[in-house]
Design a protein around this motif. Sequence first.
Motif, mmCIF file in Angstrom:
data_model
loop_
_atom_site.group_PDB
_atom_site.id
_atom_site.type_symbol
_atom_site.label_atom_id
_atom_site.label_comp_id
_atom_site.label_asym_id
_atom_site.label_seq_id
_atom_site.Cartn_x
_atom_site.Cartn_y
_atom_site.Cartn_z
ATOM 1 N N SER A 71 0.746 47.838 10.791
ATOM 2 C CA SER A 71 2.073 48.325 11.183
ATOM 3 C C SER A 71 2.763 47.337 12.117
ATOM 4 O O SER A 71 2.116 46.502 12.744
ATOM 5 N N ASN A 89 -2.417 45.879 5.581
ATOM 6 C CA ASN A 89 -1.645 47.114 5.663
ATOM 7 C C ASN A 89 -1.505 47.516 7.129
ATOM 8 O O ASN A 89 -1.851 48.621 7.518
ATOM 9 N N VAL A 115 1.464 59.586 9.684
ATOM 10 C CA VAL A 115 2.037 58.604 8.765
ATOM 11 C C VAL A 115 2.896 59.305 7.726
ATOM 12 O O VAL A 115 2.432 60.225 7.044
ATOM 13 N N SER A 119 -2.958 47.019 14.481
ATOM 14 C CA SER A 119 -3.878 47.952 13.832
ATOM 15 C C SER A 119 -4.531 48.807 14.906
ATOM 16 O O SER A 119 -4.628 48.394 16.068
ATOM 17 N N ASP A 156 5.567 58.485 4.480
ATOM 18 C CA ASP A 156 5.993 57.473 3.521
ATOM 19 C C ASP A 156 7.396 57.801 3.014
ATOM 20 O O ASP A 156 7.623 58.844 2.407
ATOM 21 N N THR A 162 4.085 56.744 12.296
ATOM 22 C CA THR A 162 4.215 55.494 11.550
ATOM 23 C C THR A 162 4.993 55.828 10.290
ATOM 24 O O THR A 162 4.593 56.697 9.514
ATOM 25 N N GLY A 189 4.808 49.365 7.518
ATOM 26 C CA GLY A 189 4.716 50.507 8.418
ATOM 27 C C GLY A 189 5.402 50.194 9.736
ATOM 28 O O GLY A 189 5.165 49.135 10.323
ATOM 29 N N ILE A 190 6.254 51.089 10.175
ATOM 30 C CA ILE A 190 7.038 50.865 11.390
ATOM 31 C C ILE A 190 6.642 51.874 12.466
ATOM 32 O O ILE A 190 6.559 53.071 12.205
ATOM 33 N N ARG A 191 6.431 51.377 13.688
ATOM 34 C CA ARG A 191 6.124 52.248 14.828
ATOM 35 C C ARG A 191 7.013 51.898 16.010
ATOM 36 O O ARG A 191 7.283 50.719 16.268
ATOM 37 N N ILE A 197 6.595 54.542 6.713
ATOM 38 C CA ILE A 197 6.423 53.511 5.689
ATOM 39 C C ILE A 197 7.719 53.344 4.901
ATOM 40 O O ILE A 197 8.285 54.317 4.405
#
Length: 209
Positions: free
Chosen positions: A68, A66, A187, A145, A189, A101, A122-124, A103
């Motif tokens: 990003s 999980n 974060v 991470s 979603d 982040t 997850g996109i940053r 999702i």
Amino acid sequence: MPAEFLSIHSQNPELRKINRVVELLQKGGIIVYPTDTIYGIGCDLTNRRAVERLCQIMEVKPQKLNLSFICHDLSHISEYVKRIDTPVFKILKKELPGPFTFIFESSSKVPKILGVIKNTVGIRIPNHPIPLEIVRLLGNPLITSSIKDDDEIKEYTTDPEEIFEDFKHQVDLVIDGGAGGNIPSTVVDFTSGEPILTRQGLGNFSEYY
């Protein structure tokens, strides 16, 4: 052989040093680097062997991954996300680069790269020149991470020299970009279509509720 410790200017990253980092990533290297929130650990998303090694370091099975993706810009994101509706795109355009982040449902490209089925990603896009320059020149996202501390009081290590001592026998390079923060990204979603706040961090998302 211990990792390399490389100081890079946090606001004006030296091109030759960024190129050095990119070369290492292309060879399957694992790096520690600063972001606009806390220090992260990552590798080239498209290097399967490096991703497997990153999973070993983080003590997580690839199926449970999980992590990003650090992307360079919004067009970069579209390759790895199934779809971004116009209202959501407007939010991303306003808030990125920034300490978030996001999702999303992953595109079909993601499991092909990682070799495991991943329904979400997850996109940053951090507001920090060093990781942005790295992914721009690499041409691929970093899979990443956060670096957490074992200390019960201090959740995140902010001193790159401390991080180097902790990881020098596990990674290939630690970037010293100055002291890091100790608050992670916020974060949000978007997989249901509506934004759901799943972790309150540095980014303020309150205007969208």
